[in-house]
Design a protein around this motif. Structure first.
Motif, short mmCIF file in Angstrom:
data_model
loop_
_atom_site.label_atom_id
_atom_site.label_comp_id
_atom_site.label_asym_id
_atom_site.label_seq_id
_atom_site.Cartn_x
_atom_site.Cartn_y
_atom_site.Cartn_z
N ASP A 1 1.17 -1.00 0.30
CA ASP A 1 -0.26 0.39 0.06
C ASP A 1 0.59 1.14 0.29
O ASP A 1 0.18 2.37 -0.42
N LYS B 1 0.84 3.95 -2.81
CA LYS B 1 -0.61 4.73 -3.29
C LYS B 1 0.41 6.00 -3.03
O LYS B 1 -0.21 7.36 -3.72
N ARG C 1 -11.67 0.95 -13.82
CA ARG C 1 -10.41 1.75 -13.72
C ARG C 1 -9.77 1.73 -15.35
O ARG C 1 -8.59 1.08 -15.88
N GLU D 1 -10.32 -4.80 -10.66
CA GLU D 1 -10.03 -4.85 -8.71
C GLU D 1 -9.94 -6.20 -8.74
O GLU D 1 -11.22 -6.30 -7.64
N SER E 1 -3.34 -4.04 -5.66
CA SER E 1 -4.98 -3.04 -5.72
C SER E 1 -4.53 -2.39 -7.67
O SER E 1 -3.04 -2.38 -8.16
N ASP F 1 -1.38 2.00 -10.25
CA ASP F 1 -1.62 3.23 -10.84
C ASP F 1 -0.41 3.64 -12.01
O ASP F 1 -1.05 3.99 -13.02
N GLU G 1 -5.29 0.72 -7.51
CA GLU G 1 -4.81 1.69 -7.04
C GLU G 1 -3.09 2.08 -6.58
O GLU G 1 -2.28 2.83 -7.71
N ASN G 2 -2.92 0.94 -6.09
CA ASN G 2 -1.42 0.41 -6.44
C ASN G 2 -0.44 0.44 -8.16
O ASN G 2 0.65 0.58 -7.80
N ASP H 1 -13.30 5.59 -13.42
CA ASP H 1 -13.41 4.50 -12.52
C ASP H 1 -14.57 3.66 -13.09
O ASP H 1 -15.82 4.41 -13.30
N ARG I 1 3.80 8.97 -9.29
CA ARG I 1 2.44 9.05 -10.73
C ARG I 1 2.84 9.53 -11.56
O ARG I 1 3.21 10.63 -11.54
#
Length: 355
Positions: free
Chosen positions: A28, A31, A56, A109, A86, A91, A88-89, A43, A36
């Protein structure tokens, strides 16, 4: 070649014990990624039975969503041993992939083990793929018809590794339940649903390969291309493994053979799963009529040889396959920045393959 000081550092970081919560907390931290990449995102969600699978969409440029030309899709499944990581991770990885390929990237996801063991995550991935091939996605606020899980006896059964999938359920009156909110269709985004490439790295590569097997067996849609990045395709990472890379690279190169065994233990619902080709695609007896395939492996990776062996078996079965080993690379290198030479080399192979 890896220098002696770097080998010492890698050995110190390559601990074999895996505590699940600590591993998730470490994952995590991504994130907070200071590198980034900011890009246009959307989404959405698809349904697997009653469960909403978040996805996403990553657009290759700020103007890509408004551009009218058709755009191809990369359907992506992240790695993490089926138990961590995930959307998000990942991204930055997906934003980088969209930018570097000019494709729309759809990141799934899927649910993680051990809370959701095999085949739940794979079913989530299959549901996402099926929705894409039907040409429909659902915005987060969209309400769709209620769905039910078909019992195995009612589901259209594949040749092996039978898994229950989902179909729409009608209302008691026999009429479909009406949608109450706006529905998003892929045609609105100007993408070509016939040109979807399934992509995954590590455990995501396992899911991508298994999905392609399942799609062939189920016959609901046909995958044209798959890209497997250092995929996990086998069911054993002990001394009994037939692959030299498990012994040569199974300790001291970040991902260890013992970690892989732990991941499999957490992913499986029962020991019998390890004999299922949807759990370990390398076990599939029939690999005919599979998608055109690109496999990228890393030199210092315990999974190296099984990925290359899978490519060889696909080729022997009459499929078109490209296999490339990235020299000097470790497992997980694809998550590094685009300036990293191994990542640049990978995208050269990927773009050649997609072209």
């Amino acid at each position: 070649m890896i220098s002696k000081p770097m080998r010492a550092i890698l050995h110190a970081l390559s601990y074999s014990d895996m505590e699940l919560e600590s591993s998730r907390k470490l994952a995590d931290l991504k994130k907070l990624d200071p590198m980034r990449i900011f890009c246009r995102k959307l989404d959405a969600e698809v349904y697997n039975g009653d469960y909403k699978v978040p996805i996403r969409l990553y657009f290759p440029s700020e103007k890509a969503m408004e551009e009218m030309e058709e755009r191809d899709i990369l359907l992506f499944f992240h790695g993490g041993g089926w138990v961590t990581e995930s959307v998000e991770n990942y991204d930055r990885v997906c934003a980088q992939m969209a930018s570097s390929t000019g494709h729309l990237v759809v990141s799934v996801e899927y649910r993680l083990a051990p809370e959701h063991r095999f085949p739940t995550g794979l079913q989530d991935c299959y549901a996402a793929a099926r929705a894409l091939y039907r040409g429909e996605l659902l915005l987060s606020e969209t309400k769709t018809p209620h769905r039910r899980q078909l019992p195995l006896s009612e589901a259209k059964a594949p040749h092996r590794g039978q898994l229950p999938l989902s179909e729409p359920e009608s209302s008691h009156s026999g009429e479909p339940q009406p949608d109450s909110r706006r529905e998003l269709r892929l045609s609105d985004l100007h993408v070509d649903t016939k040109r979807i490439t399934v992509v995954g790295d590590s455990a995501g590569g396992n899911l991508a390969a298994a999905l392609c097997l399942m799609a062939r067996d189920m016959g609901e849609f046909e995958v044209e291309r798959q890209i497997l990045i250092y995929p996990a395709l086998n069911n054993c990472y002990t001394e009994e493994s037939p692959f030299p890379s498990v012994q040569e690279n199974g300790d001291g190169y970040l991902l260890t053979a013992k970690k892989m065994q732990h991941y499999l233990d957490l992913y499986q619902s029962s020991p019998a799963d390890r004999l299922n080709p949807y759990f370990a695609p390398l076990l599939a007896e029939d690999l005919q009529n599979m998608p055109r395939t690109l496999i990228l492996t890393a030199e210092y990776d315990p999974l190296r040889d099984e990925g290359e062996a899978y490519g060889g078996r696909l080729r022997e079965a009459g499929n078109e396959v490209d296999v490339h080993r990235i020299p000097g690379a470790l497992h997980g290198f694809f998550a590094l920045g685009i300036k990293f030479l191994h990542v640049q080399e990978s995208f050269e192979y990927i773009n050649q393959f997609l072209a």
